[in-house]
Design a protein around this motif. Structure first.
Motif, PDB file in Angstrom:
ATOM      1  N   GLY A 100       0.759  -0.742   0.043  1.00 37.15           N
ATOM      2  CA  GLY A 100      -0.164   0.136   0.267  1.00 37.15           C
ATOM      3  C   GLY A 100       0.712   0.959   0.025  1.00 37.15           C
ATOM      4  N   LEU A 101       0.160   2.753   0.390  1.00 35.97           N
ATOM      5  CA  LEU A 101       0.973   3.615   0.115  1.00 35.97           C
ATOM      6  C   LEU A 101       1.690   4.107   1.211  1.00 35.97           C
ATOM      7  N   LEU A 102       1.381   3.599   2.390  1.00 37.77           N
ATOM      8  CA  LEU A 102       1.333   3.395   3.576  1.00 37.77           C
ATOM      9  C   LEU A 102       3.165   2.596   3.849  1.00 37.77           C
ATOM     10  N   SER A 108      10.909   5.511   3.677  1.00 41.72           N
ATOM     11  CA  SER A 108      11.886   6.729   4.274  1.00 41.72           C
ATOM     12  C   SER A 108      11.600   7.373   5.290  1.00 41.72           C
ATOM     13  N   VAL A 109      10.345   7.175   5.729  1.00 44.01           N
ATOM     14  CA  VAL A 109      10.425   8.321   7.077  1.00 44.01           C
ATOM     15  C   VAL A 109      11.268   7.195   8.141  1.00 44.01           C
ATOM     16  N   LEU A 110      11.557   6.289   7.930  1.00 43.50           N
ATOM     17  CA  LEU A 110      11.948   5.302   9.441  1.00 43.50           C
ATOM     18  C   LEU A 110      13.795   6.044   8.744  1.00 43.50           C
ATOM     19  N   ALA A 111      14.191   5.629   6.886  1.00 41.92           N
ATOM     20  CA  ALA A 111      15.619   5.874   7.459  1.00 41.92           C
ATOM     21  C   ALA A 111      15.800   7.218   7.079  1.00 41.92           C
ATOM     22  N   MET A 112      14.915   8.377   7.166  1.00 44.66           N
ATOM     23  CA  MET A 112      15.732   9.779   7.456  1.00 44.66           C
ATOM     24  C   MET A 112      15.801  10.050   9.223  1.00 44.66           C
ATOM     25  N   GLN A 150       8.508  11.553   2.884  1.00 45.03           N
ATOM     26  CA  GLN A 150       7.816  11.134   2.293  1.00 45.03           C
ATOM     27  C   GLN A 150       7.635  10.465   1.087  1.00 45.03           C
ATOM     28  N   GLU A 151       8.954  10.471   0.974  1.00 45.03           N
ATOM     29  CA  GLU A 151       8.578   9.651  -0.603  1.00 45.03           C
ATOM     30  C   GLU A 151       8.876   7.984  -1.098  1.00 45.03           C
TER      31      GLU A 151
END
Length: 510
Positions: A100-102, A108-112, A150-151
């Motif tokens: 899914g989209l999430l 990417s959120v976790l990596a950043m 967020q990408e």
């Protein structure tokens, strides 16, 4: 007083005082790690769906990550080899957590978030706990960092790996242990395999060592690690050079304003006495990684256009370090903290508008969700579907339901079976012949009129439309135009399902 008592008293007076134990850095490190991590996750989750929209590059990730690993590898032989490892990673994540989209954006959120913690620890080591906390908190507030956190692309992962490779680099300089340099080299190599331009950070690290005038054994150890990174990257670089046509879309004047502003601000901060003395000074590390990757990419663009700011997203490590250390320096010089608070509030207020806009569908160069929905709305079962450029087929591939009842007039082999991104198209003459079998065609093209045909298929499409069809209505969406064409012999074409007039379909007569 007895002799023993007097001896004890004399010993107490002449014995040196026991030095106070330095506080353990554990609590400070925990705050420097957890505070940036928490802030980055909070900002990353805020508006992460962007109203359930997706843009073109994310659509490519979504499509390829849903293919088998063998199909990803076969596709990479033709196109997007530079991102093959990332697609393989996302394939495994999709298998574990769903596609899914999430799931597309959460990595990417976790990596950043991991990158933000690394930035904080870097500044802590080079300039102290307060500078570490400030640098770690500044990093996730930077607009570029918020955007790519967020990408569903590889840039956040690359940024995290470069950050921690840089931390391993700084730790390795004074200790000189081989295993530390091995950790540095392997982390940098993994970053480069996710995106080749991470290798430019390696150049920045080399300049840092030269400026810092480290001993020759340190330079030698770094050189061995760097040579290993280059050797490991070389096969990928050679193979991907044959796919250089993928970046043919890069062109036109380079927007340097952001790059120049950040570089000027960073260099200005570096002029202050930042950080503590050591083998590597904070400014000697931060300025090269801030300036050099973008500068080298610009120089390479003189031969072939290559500069895109997200390719060197990790350069934001440098500006975060410099801003964090400068704010620490500014705070120490102020007798009152009032000015510091005023400056912090002003910066946060200035970031509100960019932060809000980054979480809208319009913040990206296209919106494949809107494009697909428009095709679905303007088309009706049995209509022909035509992509004026075959590569635009990826703009409607995120949701197959949008084109399910339309006939793709130019498609000979679909993207999955052909191991390509946009499929294989028919010869030009066959495309023209198929177009003439339809009275109504929904065409998808770029957002401007500047595109001219680049191959016989595109020429056949445009010339057939011009000679045998007339434009009935056009709907402009973010990143594309969707146009309905009808044959000249059809006097009263329907505008679309449930509409009585061209205006009711959302189109604009032209």
């Amino acid at each position: 007083m007895s002799v023993d008592q007097r001896a004890t008293a004399v010993a107490r007076t002449v014995s040196p005082p026991v030095p106070a134990r330095r506080p353990s850095p554990g609590p400070a490190e925990a705050v420097v790690v957890l505070a940036p991590l928490s802030l980055t996750i909070a900002l990353g989750l805020w508006g992460i769906r962007r109203k359930n929209t997706m843009w073109g590059d994310e659509s490519v990730t979504w499509q390829l990550a849903h293919r088998d690993l063998s199909q990803i590898w076969l596709t990479a032989q033709h196109v997007d080899l530079v991102h093959a490892l990332y697609y393989a990673v996302m394939h495994e994540i999709f298998d574990l957590f769903g596609g899914g989209l999430l799931t597309l954006r959460l990595p990417s959120v976790l990596a950043m978030s991991v990158a933000a913690s690394g930035v904080g620890l870097l500044a802590l080591r080079l300039a102290g706990p307060r500078a570490g906390l400030l640098a770690g908190l500044v990093f996730p507030l930077l607009p570029q960092v918020q955007k790519y956190a967020q990408e569903g692309r590889s840039y956040a992962m690359v940024c995290a790996l470069v950050t921690w490779a840089t931390y391993a680099f700084v730790v390795s300089v004074p200790h000189r242990a081989r295993w530390r340099w091995a950790v540095y080299g392997s982390t940098m190599l993994l970053a480069c395999l996710l995106h080749e331009f991470a290798v430019l950070a390696l150049v920045a690290h080399g300049v840092t060592l030269v400026v810092s005038r480290v001993p020759r054994p340190v330079l030698r150890a770094w050189s061995v690690a760097a040579a290993g990174v280059v050797a490991g990257l070389l096969p990928l670089a050679i193979r991907s050079a044959g796919q250089s046509g993928q970046v043919s879309w890069i062109g036109g004047p380079v927007r340097l304003r952001h790059l120049l502003v950040v570089a000027v601000v960073g260099v200005a901060c570096a002029r202050a006495p930042l950080g503590v003395k050591g083998p590597v000074r904070l400014s000697a590390l931060a300025v090269p990684i801030l300036v050099l990757p973008g500068l080298l990419l610009l120089i390479a663009s003189l031969v072939k256009p290559l500069f895109v700011d997200r390719y060197v997203l990790y350069s934001n490590i440098g500006i975060a370090l410099l801003l964090g250390a400068w704010m620490d320096h500014f705070h120490r010089r102020q007798r009152s903290s009032r000015n510091s608070w005023i400056a912090a509030v002003a910066v946060l207020a200035a970031l509100v508008q960019p932060s809000l806009s980054l979480r809208t569908p319009q913040s990206r160069s296209n919106d494949v969700t809107a494009i697909g929905a428009t095709v679905r709305k303007e088309g009706r079962p049995g209509d022909g579907l035509l992509y004026l450029s075959g590569r635009h087929r990826i703009l409607t591939a995120a949701n197959p339901e949008d084109t399910r009842f339309l006939t793709d007039l130019a498609l000979a082999q679909d993207p999955v079976s052909s191991n390509t991104l946009a499929g294989v198209e028919l010869p030009a003459q066959e495309i023209a012949a198929r177009m003439l079998e339809f009275d109504r065609i929904v065409a998808v093209r770029g957002p401007t009129d500047a595109h001219s045909p680049t191959n016989p298929q595109e020429e056949a499409k445009t010339s057939t439309l011009r000679r045998h069809f007339r434009e009935y209505g056009t709907t402009r969406v973010n990143g594309a135009r969707v146009t309905v064409y009808v044959r000249d012999h059809d006097p009263s074409p329907m505008a679309g399902p449930g509409s009585d007039s061209p205006g009711a379909s959302g189109g604009v007569l032209r």
